[in-house]
Design a protein around this motif. Sequence first.
Motif, mmCIF file in Angstrom:
data_model
loop_
_atom_site.group_PDB
_atom_site.id
_atom_site.type_symbol
_atom_site.label_atom_id
_atom_site.label_comp_id
_atom_site.label_asym_id
_atom_site.label_seq_id
_atom_site.Cartn_x
_atom_site.Cartn_y
_atom_site.Cartn_z
ATOM 1 N N ASP A 6 21.801 -44.770 -1.362
ATOM 2 C CA ASP A 6 20.620 -45.062 -2.182
ATOM 3 C C ASP A 6 21.054 -45.838 -3.418
ATOM 4 O OD1 ASP A 6 18.248 -45.143 -3.564
ATOM 5 O OD2 ASP A 6 17.901 -42.986 -3.565
ATOM 6 N N ILE A 7 20.416 -46.992 -3.639
ATOM 7 C CA ILE A 7 20.741 -47.796 -4.818
ATOM 8 C C ILE A 7 20.443 -47.039 -6.108
ATOM 9 C CG2 ILE A 7 18.478 -48.901 -4.983
ATOM 10 C CD1 ILE A 7 19.850 -51.449 -5.864
ATOM 11 N N GLY A 8 19.621 -45.989 -6.014
ATOM 12 C CA GLY A 8 19.321 -45.167 -7.188
ATOM 13 C C GLY A 8 20.554 -44.540 -7.803
ATOM 14 N N GLU A 9 21.639 -44.452 -7.019
ATOM 15 C CA GLU A 9 22.895 -43.944 -7.576
ATOM 16 C C GLU A 9 23.509 -44.950 -8.549
ATOM 17 O OE1 GLU A 9 25.448 -43.089 -4.336
ATOM 18 O OE2 GLU A 9 23.934 -41.965 -3.221
ATOM 19 N N LEU A 10 23.147 -46.231 -8.382
ATOM 20 C CA LEU A 10 23.686 -47.289 -9.231
ATOM 21 C C LEU A 10 22.722 -47.663 -10.350
ATOM 22 C CD1 LEU A 10 25.867 -49.549 -9.686
ATOM 23 C CD2 LEU A 10 24.456 -50.992 -8.185
ATOM 24 N N ILE A 11 21.439 -47.862 -9.995
ATOM 25 C CA ILE A 11 20.453 -48.313 -10.971
ATOM 26 C C ILE A 11 19.064 -47.980 -10.456
ATOM 27 C CG2 ILE A 11 20.231 -50.632 -9.964
ATOM 28 C CD1 ILE A 11 20.052 -51.730 -12.841
ATOM 29 N N THR A 12 18.146 -47.698 -11.364
ATOM 30 C CA THR A 12 16.759 -47.428 -10.979
ATOM 31 C C THR A 12 15.826 -48.298 -11.812
ATOM 32 O OG1 THR A 12 16.408 -45.627 -12.578
ATOM 33 C CG2 THR A 12 17.313 -45.030 -10.410
ATOM 34 N N LEU A 13 14.693 -48.628 -11.257
ATOM 35 C CA LEU A 13 13.726 -49.475 -11.953
ATOM 36 C C LEU A 13 13.167 -48.809 -13.214
ATOM 37 C CD1 LEU A 13 12.076 -52.083 -12.091
ATOM 38 C CD2 LEU A 13 10.397 -51.013 -10.586
ATOM 39 N N VAL A 61 20.380 -45.321 7.237
ATOM 40 C CA VAL A 61 19.386 -46.030 6.434
ATOM 41 C C VAL A 61 19.913 -46.179 5.020
ATOM 42 C CG1 VAL A 61 17.027 -46.014 5.534
ATOM 43 C CG2 VAL A 61 17.487 -45.144 7.838
ATOM 44 N N VAL A 62 19.880 -47.407 4.501
ATOM 45 C CA VAL A 62 20.337 -47.702 3.141
ATOM 46 C C VAL A 62 19.139 -48.166 2.330
ATOM 47 C CG1 VAL A 62 21.786 -49.195 1.711
ATOM 48 C CG2 VAL A 62 22.667 -48.299 3.895
ATOM 49 N N ASN A 63 18.829 -47.452 1.259
ATOM 50 C CA ASN A 63 17.717 -47.831 0.391
ATOM 51 C C ASN A 63 18.210 -48.787 -0.696
ATOM 52 O OD1 ASN A 63 15.166 -47.852 -0.945
ATOM 53 N ND2 ASN A 63 15.953 -46.323 -2.384
ATOM 54 N N LEU A 64 17.747 -50.046 -0.633
ATOM 55 C CA LEU A 64 18.093 -51.031 -1.665
ATOM 56 C C LEU A 64 16.926 -51.300 -2.599
ATOM 57 C CD1 LEU A 64 20.233 -53.719 0.229
ATOM 58 C CD2 LEU A 64 20.996 -51.767 -1.133
ATOM 59 N N ASP A 65 15.901 -50.466 -2.555
ATOM 60 C CA ASP A 65 14.730 -50.635 -3.421
ATOM 61 C C ASP A 65 14.824 -49.650 -4.583
ATOM 62 O OD1 ASP A 65 12.319 -50.997 -4.637
ATOM 63 O OD2 ASP A 65 11.086 -50.549 -2.885
ATOM 64 N N GLY A 112 11.948 -56.228 -14.031
ATOM 65 C CA GLY A 112 12.886 -55.131 -13.828
ATOM 66 C C GLY A 112 13.523 -55.167 -12.449
ATOM 67 N N LEU A 113 12.725 -55.481 -11.418
ATOM 68 C CA LEU A 113 13.269 -55.554 -10.056
ATOM 69 C C LEU A 113 14.282 -56.685 -9.922
ATOM 70 C CD1 LEU A 113 10.369 -54.818 -7.534
ATOM 71 C CD2 LEU A 113 12.614 -53.718 -7.643
ATOM 72 N N ILE A 114 13.959 -57.831 -10.527
ATOM 73 C CA ILE A 114 14.897 -58.951 -10.476
ATOM 74 C C ILE A 114 16.202 -58.574 -11.172
ATOM 75 C CG2 ILE A 114 15.322 -61.291 -11.337
ATOM 76 C CD1 ILE A 114 12.370 -61.895 -10.840
ATOM 77 N N TYR A 115 16.101 -57.897 -12.324
ATOM 78 C CA TYR A 115 17.309 -57.455 -13.039
ATOM 79 C C TYR A 115 18.120 -56.509 -12.162
ATOM 80 C CZ TYR A 115 20.336 -55.347 -16.552
ATOM 81 O OH TYR A 115 21.434 -54.902 -17.246
ATOM 82 N N CYS A 116 17.445 -55.579 -11.481
ATOM 83 C CA CYS A 116 18.142 -54.615 -10.625
ATOM 84 C C CYS A 116 18.903 -55.308 -9.504
ATOM 85 C CB CYS A 116 17.150 -53.616 -10.036
ATOM 86 S SG CYS A 116 16.461 -52.425 -11.212
ATOM 87 N N MET A 117 18.277 -56.323 -8.877
ATOM 88 C CA MET A 117 18.944 -57.023 -7.783
ATOM 89 C C MET A 117 20.119 -57.854 -8.291
ATOM 90 S SD MET A 117 17.564 -55.985 -5.020
ATOM 91 C CE MET A 117 17.506 -54.410 -5.905
ATOM 92 N N GLU A 118 19.966 -58.451 -9.466
ATOM 93 C CA GLU A 118 21.073 -59.206 -10.040
ATOM 94 C C GLU A 118 22.206 -58.268 -10.463
ATOM 95 O OE1 GLU A 118 19.154 -61.448 -13.119
ATOM 96 O OE2 GLU A 118 18.479 -63.030 -11.736
ATOM 97 N N TYR A 119 21.839 -57.056 -10.884
ATOM 98 C CA TYR A 119 22.850 -56.050 -11.230
ATOM 99 C C TYR A 119 23.597 -55.604 -9.977
ATOM 100 C CZ TYR A 119 24.899 -52.007 -13.611
ATOM 101 O OH TYR A 119 25.779 -51.096 -14.157
ATOM 102 N N LEU A 120 22.866 -55.433 -8.879
ATOM 103 C CA LEU A 120 23.502 -55.073 -7.611
ATOM 104 C C LEU A 120 24.454 -56.177 -7.165
ATOM 105 C CD1 LEU A 120 23.755 -53.286 -5.071
ATOM 106 C CD2 LEU A 120 21.777 -54.513 -4.139
ATOM 107 N N GLU A 121 24.031 -57.443 -7.299
ATOM 108 C CA GLU A 121 24.894 -58.558 -6.931
ATOM 109 C C GLU A 121 26.176 -58.553 -7.765
ATOM 110 O OE1 GLU A 121 24.914 -63.480 -7.001
ATOM 111 O OE2 GLU A 121 23.213 -62.347 -7.813
ATOM 112 N N ALA A 122 26.027 -58.274 -9.055
ATOM 113 C CA ALA A 122 27.195 -58.265 -9.943
ATOM 114 C C ALA A 122 28.113 -57.084 -9.661
ATOM 115 C CB ALA A 122 26.734 -58.240 -11.400
#
Length: 312
Positions: free
Chosen positions: A61-68, A44-48, A82-92
Amino acid sequence: MSEGSRGSSLAFGQVVIGPPGSGKTTYCHAMSTFLRRLGRSVAVVNLDPANEALPCPCALDIGELITLPDVMASLGLGPNGGLIYCMEYLEANADWLRDRLQALRGNYVLFDCPGQVELYTHNQALKNVFAQLAKWNFRLAAVHLVDSHYCTDPGKFISVLCTSLSTMLHVELPHVNVLSKMDLIEQYGKLAFNLDYYTEVLDLSYLVDHLASDPFFKNFRRLNEKLVEVIEDYSLVSFVPLNVQDKQSMRQVMQAVDKANGYSFGDQEHRSLEALMSAAVGADFHFSSTLAVQEKYVQSQDKAVEEEVMDL
């Protein structure tokens, strides 16, 4: 070596999407448990980045990279921005995701995604992340969860149909729409039509007529007719009912997803003739699964009527 050929073996999985409160994390936990009992290796991969109350440990867990909360505090953004920024950060920072997914090769992967609807209808970030996963040889199906209580409100159900259609067209993945929390549907009130009307998305003119009986919606009949025309013209939206407490219901959703992402026909599946047939039953599968849920629903409604008569 090209980017798409790194880790050349195929990996199968699901991206679990849907509005807030539709049961995405609960689904991931239940489905991972169910699949492990069938002998699959599941991760299971948490991308939220807003999901801080995970019911079970995640392999990534995406929390290792960025958290809301960190984004909101440092940039002064609200939850949606904030969520949109997090997803764009993940894309980058797709390399971060790719490197960590390498360790999960050989697993069937469930991606637990955020609940903000705009991410699946307007914003490009998650769509681009899914496209990257495809380049890394992930064969994914989108599992779009919708709370079944929307069936009890015709106006909300039309809205759900529009959202589901828009999501299917935007995300561009094999798609399985799921009506979640079917075990609670009798608590939401009596349905205007049989359950298969909602799961198969049958002639929606009856729904428009039903809405017209409401004084408020009567003024919006033309609008509802046009929305229904769009949905029926595409003829893409249908639903599979789900009760995570019911093994048969979980099996039916699993078969629909396996058919969508091709897992049933891949070299990793030790198939029997029965497995092949169960993955290719088409409309009969949806009918039988809906019929089972419908019977439970009708029985609960009949019991409620009997209790009312006894009280009289």
